[in-house]
Scaffold this motif. Structure first.
Motif, PDB file in Angstrom:
ATOM      1  N   THR A  74     -15.310  19.264 -44.697  1.00  0.00           N
ATOM      2  CA  THR A  74     -16.020  19.440 -43.560  1.00  0.00           C
ATOM      3  C   THR A  74     -16.524  17.942 -43.096  1.00  0.00           C
ATOM      4  OG1 THR A  74     -17.762  19.706 -44.874  1.00  0.00           O
ATOM      5  CG2 THR A  74     -16.897  21.716 -44.335  1.00  0.00           C
ATOM      6  N   THR A  75     -16.880  17.917 -41.721  1.00  0.00           N
ATOM      7  CA  THR A  75     -17.603  16.670 -41.355  1.00  0.00           C
ATOM      8  C   THR A  75     -18.630  17.312 -40.738  1.00  0.00           C
ATOM      9  OG1 THR A  75     -17.500  14.713 -39.894  1.00  0.00           O
ATOM     10  CG2 THR A  75     -16.206  16.711 -39.402  1.00  0.00           C
ATOM     11  N   ARG A  76     -19.870  16.424 -41.250  1.00  0.00           N
ATOM     12  CA  ARG A  76     -21.257  16.796 -40.368  1.00  0.00           C
ATOM     13  C   ARG A  76     -21.302  16.408 -39.003  1.00  0.00           C
ATOM     14  NH1 ARG A  76     -25.730  12.263 -42.181  1.00  0.00           N
ATOM     15  NH2 ARG A  76     -24.302  10.547 -41.839  1.00  0.00           N
ATOM     16  N   TYR A  77     -20.470  15.789 -38.426  1.00  0.00           N
ATOM     17  CA  TYR A  77     -20.458  15.196 -37.071  1.00  0.00           C
ATOM     18  C   TYR A  77     -19.718  16.375 -35.962  1.00  0.00           C
ATOM     19  CZ  TYR A  77     -21.606  11.208 -39.406  1.00  0.00           C
ATOM     20  OH  TYR A  77     -22.059  10.109 -40.160  1.00  0.00           O
ATOM     21  N   GLY A  78     -18.925  17.289 -36.806  1.00  0.00           N
ATOM     22  CA  GLY A  78     -18.383  18.198 -35.862  1.00  0.00           C
ATOM     23  C   GLY A  78     -17.694  17.798 -34.448  1.00  0.00           C
ATOM     24  N   THR A  79     -18.190  18.293 -33.572  1.00  0.00           N
ATOM     25  CA  THR A  79     -17.894  17.599 -32.250  1.00  0.00           C
ATOM     26  C   THR A  79     -18.666  16.735 -31.386  1.00  0.00           C
ATOM     27  OG1 THR A  79     -18.963  19.627 -31.094  1.00  0.00           O
ATOM     28  CG2 THR A  79     -16.567  19.871 -31.636  1.00  0.00           C
ATOM     29  N   SER A  80     -19.684  16.355 -32.155  1.00  0.00           N
ATOM     30  CA  SER A  80     -20.794  15.198 -31.852  1.00  0.00           C
ATOM     31  C   SER A  80     -20.059  14.139 -31.450  1.00  0.00           C
ATOM     32  CB  SER A  80     -21.755  14.816 -33.069  1.00  0.00           C
ATOM     33  OG  SER A  80     -22.352  15.917 -33.307  1.00  0.00           O
ATOM     34  N   LEU A  81     -20.433  13.406 -30.441  1.00  0.00           N
ATOM     35  CA  LEU A  81     -20.039  11.890 -29.956  1.00  0.00           C
ATOM     36  C   LEU A  81     -20.759  11.081 -30.858  1.00  0.00           C
ATOM     37  CD1 LEU A  81     -17.966  10.433 -28.050  1.00  0.00           C
ATOM     38  CD2 LEU A  81     -20.123  10.337 -26.599  1.00  0.00           C
ATOM     39  N   LEU A  82     -19.813  10.143 -31.707  1.00  0.00           N
ATOM     40  CA  LEU A  82     -20.516   9.097 -32.314  1.00  0.00           C
ATOM     41  C   LEU A  82     -20.519   7.906 -31.819  1.00  0.00           C
ATOM     42  CD1 LEU A  82     -18.711  10.261 -35.723  1.00  0.00           C
ATOM     43  CD2 LEU A  82     -20.930  10.630 -35.046  1.00  0.00           C
ATOM     44  N   LYS A  83     -21.490   7.243 -32.019  1.00  0.00           N
ATOM     45  CA  LYS A  83     -21.447   5.576 -31.383  1.00  0.00           C
ATOM     46  C   LYS A  83     -21.881   4.633 -32.392  1.00  0.00           C
ATOM     47  CE  LYS A  83     -23.102   7.375 -26.826  1.00  0.00           C
ATOM     48  NZ  LYS A  83     -23.900   7.180 -25.697  1.00  0.00           N
ATOM     49  N   VAL A  84     -20.725   3.875 -32.974  1.00  0.00           N
ATOM     50  CA  VAL A  84     -21.098   2.975 -33.892  1.00  0.00           C
ATOM     51  C   VAL A  84     -20.431   1.593 -33.530  1.00  0.00           C
ATOM     52  CG1 VAL A  84     -20.991   4.818 -35.629  1.00  0.00           C
ATOM     53  CG2 VAL A  84     -18.933   3.664 -34.754  1.00  0.00           C
ATOM     54  N   PRO A  85     -20.643   0.552 -34.232  1.00  0.00           N
ATOM     55  CA  PRO A  85     -19.927  -0.621 -34.156  1.00  0.00           C
ATOM     56  C   PRO A  85     -18.745  -0.455 -34.755  1.00  0.00           C
ATOM     57  CG  PRO A  85     -21.604  -0.958 -35.664  1.00  0.00           C
ATOM     58  CD  PRO A  85     -21.621   0.715 -35.336  1.00  0.00           C
ATOM     59  N   ALA A  86     -17.642  -1.389 -34.220  1.00  0.00           N
ATOM     60  CA  ALA A  86     -16.312  -1.425 -34.946  1.00  0.00           C
ATOM     61  C   ALA A  86     -15.730  -2.832 -34.837  1.00  0.00           C
ATOM     62  CB  ALA A  86     -15.394  -0.562 -34.086  1.00  0.00           C
ATOM     63  N   LYS A  87     -14.642  -3.222 -35.581  1.00  0.00           N
ATOM     64  CA  LYS A  87     -14.266  -4.689 -35.701  1.00  0.00           C
ATOM     65  C   LYS A  87     -13.051  -4.738 -34.855  1.00  0.00           C
ATOM     66  CE  LYS A  87     -12.562  -5.789 -39.790  1.00  0.00           C
ATOM     67  NZ  LYS A  87     -12.228  -5.928 -41.152  1.00  0.00           N
ATOM     68  N   HIS A  88     -12.735  -5.815 -33.923  1.00  0.00           N
ATOM     69  CA  HIS A  88     -11.770  -6.053 -33.341  1.00  0.00           C
ATOM     70  C   HIS A  88     -10.752  -7.036 -34.265  1.00  0.00           C
ATOM     71  CE1 HIS A  88      -8.971  -8.043 -30.495  1.00  0.00           C
ATOM     72  NE2 HIS A  88      -8.992  -6.937 -29.668  1.00  0.00           N
ATOM     73  N   GLN A  89      -9.500  -7.179 -34.238  1.00  0.00           N
ATOM     74  CA  GLN A  89      -8.754  -7.912 -34.769  1.00  0.00           C
ATOM     75  C   GLN A  89      -9.043  -9.390 -34.891  1.00  0.00           C
ATOM     76  OE1 GLN A  89      -4.839  -8.684 -33.425  1.00  0.00           O
ATOM     77  NE2 GLN A  89      -3.815  -8.843 -35.444  1.00  0.00           N
ATOM     78  N   ASP A  90      -9.741 -10.018 -33.697  1.00  0.00           N
ATOM     79  CA  ASP A  90     -10.059 -11.192 -33.921  1.00  0.00           C
ATOM     80  C   ASP A  90     -11.726 -11.298 -34.321  1.00  0.00           C
ATOM     81  OD1 ASP A  90     -12.056 -10.379 -31.969  1.00  0.00           O
ATOM     82  OD2 ASP A  90     -11.221 -11.234 -30.069  1.00  0.00           O
ATOM     83  N   GLY A  91     -11.999 -10.411 -34.924  1.00  0.00           N
ATOM     84  CA  GLY A  91     -13.370 -10.521 -35.645  1.00  0.00           C
ATOM     85  C   GLY A  91     -14.440 -10.220 -35.092  1.00  0.00           C
ATOM     86  N   SER A  92     -14.508  -9.848 -33.552  1.00  0.00           N
ATOM     87  CA  SER A  92     -15.724  -9.744 -32.824  1.00  0.00           C
ATOM     88  C   SER A  92     -15.967  -8.344 -32.915  1.00  0.00           C
ATOM     89  CB  SER A  92     -15.351  -9.927 -31.260  1.00  0.00           C
ATOM     90  OG  SER A  92     -14.109  -8.905 -30.927  1.00  0.00           O
ATOM     91  N   THR A  93     -17.093  -7.914 -32.620  1.00  0.00           N
ATOM     92  CA  THR A  93     -17.892  -6.697 -32.820  1.00  0.00           C
ATOM     93  C   THR A  93     -17.647  -5.819 -31.487  1.00  0.00           C
ATOM     94  OG1 THR A  93     -19.132  -7.188 -34.424  1.00  0.00           O
ATOM     95  CG2 THR A  93     -19.917  -5.336 -33.386  1.00  0.00           C
ATOM     96  N   LEU A  94     -17.127  -4.709 -31.550  1.00  0.00           N
ATOM     97  CA  LEU A  94     -16.973  -3.738 -30.542  1.00  0.00           C
ATOM     98  C   LEU A  94     -17.941  -2.652 -30.455  1.00  0.00           C
ATOM     99  CD1 LEU A  94     -13.157  -2.850 -30.868  1.00  0.00           C
ATOM    100  CD2 LEU A  94     -14.133  -4.623 -29.020  1.00  0.00           C
TER     101      LEU A  94
END
Length: 142
Positions: A74-94
């Motif tokens: 199970t995942t507690r997120y189900g169909t919720s839209l999650l908004k989080v930071p991520a990392k690009h290959q060049d090290g920048s934050t998305l």
């Protein structure tokens, strides 16, 4: 109406990233939109873990949640839209927004996840700038 859909073609042509990771968090599917968003080619991403795109400060929480999902199916997120930071290959934050779904084997044991991901970096920056502007207008400095 022809309902036969070429799923490979669909995955290749959509504008959102489609990433599938197995139970060990190894990336097993990485579409062209994932390359556009995160900078890694399919060859660079396949076989790596999701740590490739998860920022260092979020990794422990991410890894614990992933393990829990694989154990429970199970995942507690189900169909919720999650908004989080991520990392690009060049090290920048998305800033990304995504939904996640559990994948199961024939015995209904969790064996991976699929994430559909959109890059929200530009929209998030615009929203932040508008909020700051509104705050500045509501609270003028004398």
């Amino acid at each position: 109406m022809n309902t036969n859909v070429d799923l490979h073609q669909l995955i290749e042509c959509v504008g959102d990233a489609v990433i599938v990771a197995n139970a060990n968090e190894k990336i097993i599917l990485w579409n062209p939109a994932a390359t556009r968003i995160f900078g890694y080619s399919e060859a660079e991403a396949l076989g790596n873990t999701l740590d490739l795109i998860v920022p260092e400060r979020q990794r422990q929480k991410h890894n614990e949640g992933y393990s829990h999902s694989m154990q429970t199916g199970t995942t507690r997120y189900g169909t919720s839209l999650l908004k989080v930071p991520a990392k690009h290959q060049d090290g920048s934050t998305l800033s990304i927004a995504f939904t996640v779904g559990m994948l199961f084997d024939a015995n209904h044991q969790a064996n991976g996840v699929v994430a559909i991901i959109r890059d929200e970096t530009a929209r998030f920056a615009e929203e932040r700038a508008l909020k700051k502007r509104l705050s500045d207008l509501e609270n003028p400095q004398s």
